[in-house]
Design a protein around this motif. Sequence first.
Motif, PDB file in Angstrom:
ATOM      1  N   ILE A   6      35.165  35.394  46.019  1.00  0.00           N
ATOM      2  CA  ILE A   6      35.815  36.503  44.999  1.00  0.00           C
ATOM      3  C   ILE A   6      35.744  35.629  43.792  1.00  0.00           C
ATOM      4  O   ILE A   6      36.883  35.270  43.628  1.00  0.00           O
ATOM      5  CB  ILE A   6      36.702  37.606  45.251  1.00  0.00           C
ATOM      6  CG1 ILE A   6      36.860  38.274  46.624  1.00  0.00           C
ATOM      7  CG2 ILE A   6      37.452  38.017  43.817  1.00  0.00           C
ATOM      8  CD1 ILE A   6      38.119  38.689  46.812  1.00  0.00           C
ATOM      9  N   ILE A   7      34.571  36.221  42.228  1.00  0.00           N
ATOM     10  CA  ILE A   7      34.972  35.559  41.395  1.00  0.00           C
ATOM     11  C   ILE A   7      35.487  36.532  40.454  1.00  0.00           C
ATOM     12  O   ILE A   7      34.832  37.522  39.852  1.00  0.00           O
ATOM     13  CB  ILE A   7      33.553  34.971  41.075  1.00  0.00           C
ATOM     14  CG1 ILE A   7      32.700  33.804  42.235  1.00  0.00           C
ATOM     15  CG2 ILE A   7      33.080  34.660  39.733  1.00  0.00           C
ATOM     16  CD1 ILE A   7      31.497  34.114  41.732  1.00  0.00           C
ATOM     17  N   VAL A   8      36.578  35.690  39.542  1.00  0.00           N
ATOM     18  CA  VAL A   8      37.017  36.910  38.373  1.00  0.00           C
ATOM     19  C   VAL A   8      36.459  36.517  37.112  1.00  0.00           C
ATOM     20  O   VAL A   8      36.594  35.289  36.748  1.00  0.00           O
ATOM     21  CB  VAL A   8      38.586  37.063  39.060  1.00  0.00           C
ATOM     22  CG1 VAL A   8      39.148  38.317  37.415  1.00  0.00           C
ATOM     23  CG2 VAL A   8      39.220  37.083  39.623  1.00  0.00           C
ATOM     24  N   GLY A   9      35.161  37.782  36.675  1.00  0.00           N
ATOM     25  CA  GLY A   9      35.096  37.201  34.800  1.00  0.00           C
ATOM     26  C   GLY A   9      33.653  36.998  35.783  1.00  0.00           C
ATOM     27  O   GLY A   9      33.079  36.516  36.032  1.00  0.00           O
ATOM     28  N   SER A  10      32.662  38.030  34.147  1.00  0.00           N
ATOM     29  CA  SER A  10      31.212  38.467  34.632  1.00  0.00           C
ATOM     30  C   SER A  10      30.962  37.649  33.206  1.00  0.00           C
ATOM     31  O   SER A  10      29.721  37.669  32.699  1.00  0.00           O
ATOM     32  CB  SER A  10      31.043  39.275  34.374  1.00  0.00           C
ATOM     33  OG  SER A  10      31.281  40.045  33.808  1.00  0.00           O
ATOM     34  N   GLY A  11      31.054  36.044  32.428  1.00  0.00           N
ATOM     35  CA  GLY A  11      30.322  35.178  31.445  1.00  0.00           C
ATOM     36  C   GLY A  11      29.659  34.355  32.408  1.00  0.00           C
ATOM     37  O   GLY A  11      28.614  33.794  33.737  1.00  0.00           O
ATOM     38  N   GLY A  33      35.197  42.774  34.257  1.00  0.00           N
ATOM     39  CA  GLY A  33      36.015  42.829  33.421  1.00  0.00           C
ATOM     40  C   GLY A  33      34.907  43.422  32.220  1.00  0.00           C
ATOM     41  O   GLY A  33      34.512  44.866  32.138  1.00  0.00           O
ATOM     42  N   ASN A  34      35.162  42.385  30.909  1.00  0.00           N
ATOM     43  CA  ASN A  34      34.263  42.644  29.904  1.00  0.00           C
ATOM     44  C   ASN A  34      33.267  42.264  30.372  1.00  0.00           C
ATOM     45  O   ASN A  34      32.998  40.607  30.487  1.00  0.00           O
ATOM     46  CB  ASN A  34      34.682  41.843  28.510  1.00  0.00           C
ATOM     47  CG  ASN A  34      36.451  42.630  27.961  1.00  0.00           C
ATOM     48  OD1 ASN A  34      36.191  43.862  28.550  1.00  0.00           O
ATOM     49  ND2 ASN A  34      37.267  41.904  27.490  1.00  0.00           N
ATOM     50  N   PHE A  35      31.992  42.693  30.334  1.00  0.00           N
ATOM     51  CA  PHE A  35      30.481  42.208  30.619  1.00  0.00           C
ATOM     52  C   PHE A  35      30.042  40.788  29.900  1.00  0.00           C
ATOM     53  O   PHE A  35      29.933  40.758  28.854  1.00  0.00           O
ATOM     54  CB  PHE A  35      29.371  42.635  30.583  1.00  0.00           C
ATOM     55  CG  PHE A  35      27.859  42.195  30.989  1.00  0.00           C
ATOM     56  CD1 PHE A  35      27.696  42.020  32.035  1.00  0.00           C
ATOM     57  CD2 PHE A  35      27.316  42.580  29.805  1.00  0.00           C
ATOM     58  CE1 PHE A  35      26.328  40.924  32.248  1.00  0.00           C
ATOM     59  CE2 PHE A  35      26.615  41.973  29.629  1.00  0.00           C
ATOM     60  CZ  PHE A  35      25.701  41.488  30.766  1.00  0.00           C
ATOM     61  N   GLY A  36      29.735  39.991  29.867  1.00  0.00           N
ATOM     62  CA  GLY A  36      29.335  38.864  29.950  1.00  0.00           C
ATOM     63  C   GLY A  36      29.852  37.496  29.196  1.00  0.00           C
ATOM     64  O   GLY A  36      30.046  36.236  28.122  1.00  0.00           O
ATOM     65  N   GLY A  37      30.793  38.019  29.122  1.00  0.00           N
ATOM     66  CA  GLY A  37      32.381  37.177  27.809  1.00  0.00           C
ATOM     67  C   GLY A  37      32.273  37.755  26.707  1.00  0.00           C
ATOM     68  O   GLY A  37      31.700  38.394  25.847  1.00  0.00           O
ATOM     69  N   GLU A  38      32.316  35.836  25.941  1.00  0.00           N
ATOM     70  CA  GLU A  38      31.949  36.191  24.476  1.00  0.00           C
ATOM     71  C   GLU A  38      30.220  35.561  23.935  1.00  0.00           C
ATOM     72  O   GLU A  38      30.192  35.883  23.363  1.00  0.00           O
ATOM     73  CB  GLU A  38      32.780  35.215  24.194  1.00  0.00           C
ATOM     74  CG  GLU A  38      34.089  34.777  24.192  1.00  0.00           C
ATOM     75  CD  GLU A  38      34.552  35.703  22.706  1.00  0.00           C
ATOM     76  OE1 GLU A  38      33.873  35.267  21.676  1.00  0.00           O
ATOM     77  OE2 GLU A  38      35.252  36.639  23.045  1.00  0.00           O
ATOM     78  N   THR A  39      29.720  35.387  24.865  1.00  0.00           N
ATOM     79  CA  THR A  39      28.169  34.869  25.288  1.00  0.00           C
ATOM     80  C   THR A  39      26.773  36.377  25.490  1.00  0.00           C
ATOM     81  O   THR A  39      26.757  36.152  24.239  1.00  0.00           O
ATOM     82  CB  THR A  39      27.715  34.366  26.854  1.00  0.00           C
ATOM     83  OG1 THR A  39      28.518  33.202  26.477  1.00  0.00           O
ATOM     84  CG2 THR A  39      26.332  34.124  26.201  1.00  0.00           C
ATOM     85  N   ALA A  40      27.589  37.061  25.261  1.00  0.00           N
ATOM     86  CA  ALA A  40      27.536  38.708  25.558  1.00  0.00           C
ATOM     87  C   ALA A  40      27.731  39.498  24.159  1.00  0.00           C
ATOM     88  O   ALA A  40      26.442  39.891  23.629  1.00  0.00           O
ATOM     89  CB  ALA A  40      27.979  39.967  26.617  1.00  0.00           C
ATOM     90  N   ILE A 112      37.843  32.210  42.871  1.00  0.00           N
ATOM     91  CA  ILE A 112      37.279  31.369  41.458  1.00  0.00           C
ATOM     92  C   ILE A 112      38.149  32.428  40.180  1.00  0.00           C
ATOM     93  O   ILE A 112      37.497  33.206  40.213  1.00  0.00           O
ATOM     94  CB  ILE A 112      35.519  30.716  41.402  1.00  0.00           C
ATOM     95  CG1 ILE A 112      35.860  30.408  42.174  1.00  0.00           C
ATOM     96  CG2 ILE A 112      36.287  30.569  40.177  1.00  0.00           C
ATOM     97  CD1 ILE A 112      34.320  30.182  42.536  1.00  0.00           C
ATOM     98  N   PHE A 113      39.112  32.201  39.163  1.00  0.00           N
ATOM     99  CA  PHE A 113      38.994  32.627  38.213  1.00  0.00           C
ATOM    100  C   PHE A 113      38.333  31.890  36.911  1.00  0.00           C
ATOM    101  O   PHE A 113      38.153  31.220  36.693  1.00  0.00           O
ATOM    102  CB  PHE A 113      40.467  32.540  37.592  1.00  0.00           C
ATOM    103  CG  PHE A 113      41.340  33.023  38.575  1.00  0.00           C
ATOM    104  CD1 PHE A 113      41.626  34.723  38.447  1.00  0.00           C
ATOM    105  CD2 PHE A 113      42.019  32.700  39.347  1.00  0.00           C
ATOM    106  CE1 PHE A 113      42.559  35.173  39.019  1.00  0.00           C
ATOM    107  CE2 PHE A 113      43.122  33.307  40.259  1.00  0.00           C
ATOM    108  CZ  PHE A 113      43.360  34.205  39.792  1.00  0.00           C
ATOM    109  N   ALA A 114      37.167  32.883  36.205  1.00  0.00           N
ATOM    110  CA  ALA A 114      36.544  31.988  35.278  1.00  0.00           C
ATOM    111  C   ALA A 114      36.638  33.437  33.995  1.00  0.00           C
ATOM    112  O   ALA A 114      35.244  34.101  34.052  1.00  0.00           O
ATOM    113  CB  ALA A 114      34.982  32.352  35.967  1.00  0.00           C
ATOM    114  N   GLN A 115      37.607  33.348  33.651  1.00  0.00           N
ATOM    115  CA  GLN A 115      37.810  34.650  32.590  1.00  0.00           C
ATOM    116  C   GLN A 115      37.886  33.826  31.209  1.00  0.00           C
ATOM    117  O   GLN A 115      37.496  34.951  30.490  1.00  0.00           O
ATOM    118  CB  GLN A 115      39.406  34.888  32.803  1.00  0.00           C
ATOM    119  CG  GLN A 115      39.708  34.996  34.085  1.00  0.00           C
ATOM    120  CD  GLN A 115      41.837  35.668  34.596  1.00  0.00           C
ATOM    121  OE1 GLN A 115      41.425  34.998  34.550  1.00  0.00           O
ATOM    122  NE2 GLN A 115      41.869  36.759  34.122  1.00  0.00           N
ATOM    123  N   GLY A 116      36.975  32.533  31.699  1.00  0.00           N
ATOM    124  CA  GLY A 116      36.709  32.261  29.667  1.00  0.00           C
ATOM    125  C   GLY A 116      38.342  32.224  29.420  1.00  0.00           C
ATOM    126  O   GLY A 116      38.855  32.162  28.703  1.00  0.00           O
TER     127      GLY A 116
END
Length: 171
Positions: A6-11, A33-40, A112-116
């Motif tokens: 499971i990956i938490v974060g969609s940046g 959560g928030n799609f695409g993080g800061e990149t989006a 995996i936490f990939a919350q940026g």
Amino acid sequence: MSYDVIIVGSGAAGLSAGIYAGRYLMKTLVIRGNFGGETATAGQIWNYPGAPGVDGYDLMKNFQTQAKDAGAEVIDGKVIGAVKSGDGFEVTVGGPSTSLGVNKTYHAKTLIFAQGAERRHLGLPNEENLTSKGVHYCVTCDGPVYTGKTIAMVGGGDAAVQGIIQLPEYA
């Protein structure tokens, strides 16, 4: 439901992890959560290899499509709990991915936490509307936009000091 990962974060980091996990034939869940993080929300990105001037939102849509094509499942929701359970983890998700506001629990061997990170904002009127249209948050990304112009920089901490040292190369 049970997953290998499971990956938490969609940046960029979360979706990249989803792409690779899917390619390794792992049953993969990406919690968005928030799609695409800061990149989006970055607007035009000029320092992404192979695609100069790409729109950040479009780039993250491509990342998500690639992750799904590799086999990752992507859901919307907010992680409200994650605990070690036996030889894996239990992750509880609330929000839009659940029906009638009921929380749902997922199981995985790996988490995996990939919350940026989220940039600090000044709270100025129209700051959100001016983001990427005169208000920027990354000297490396956006400094060249201001070549030969007079600018102001606001910030504190190491990133601001590094930025103010780097900015005279451009503005």
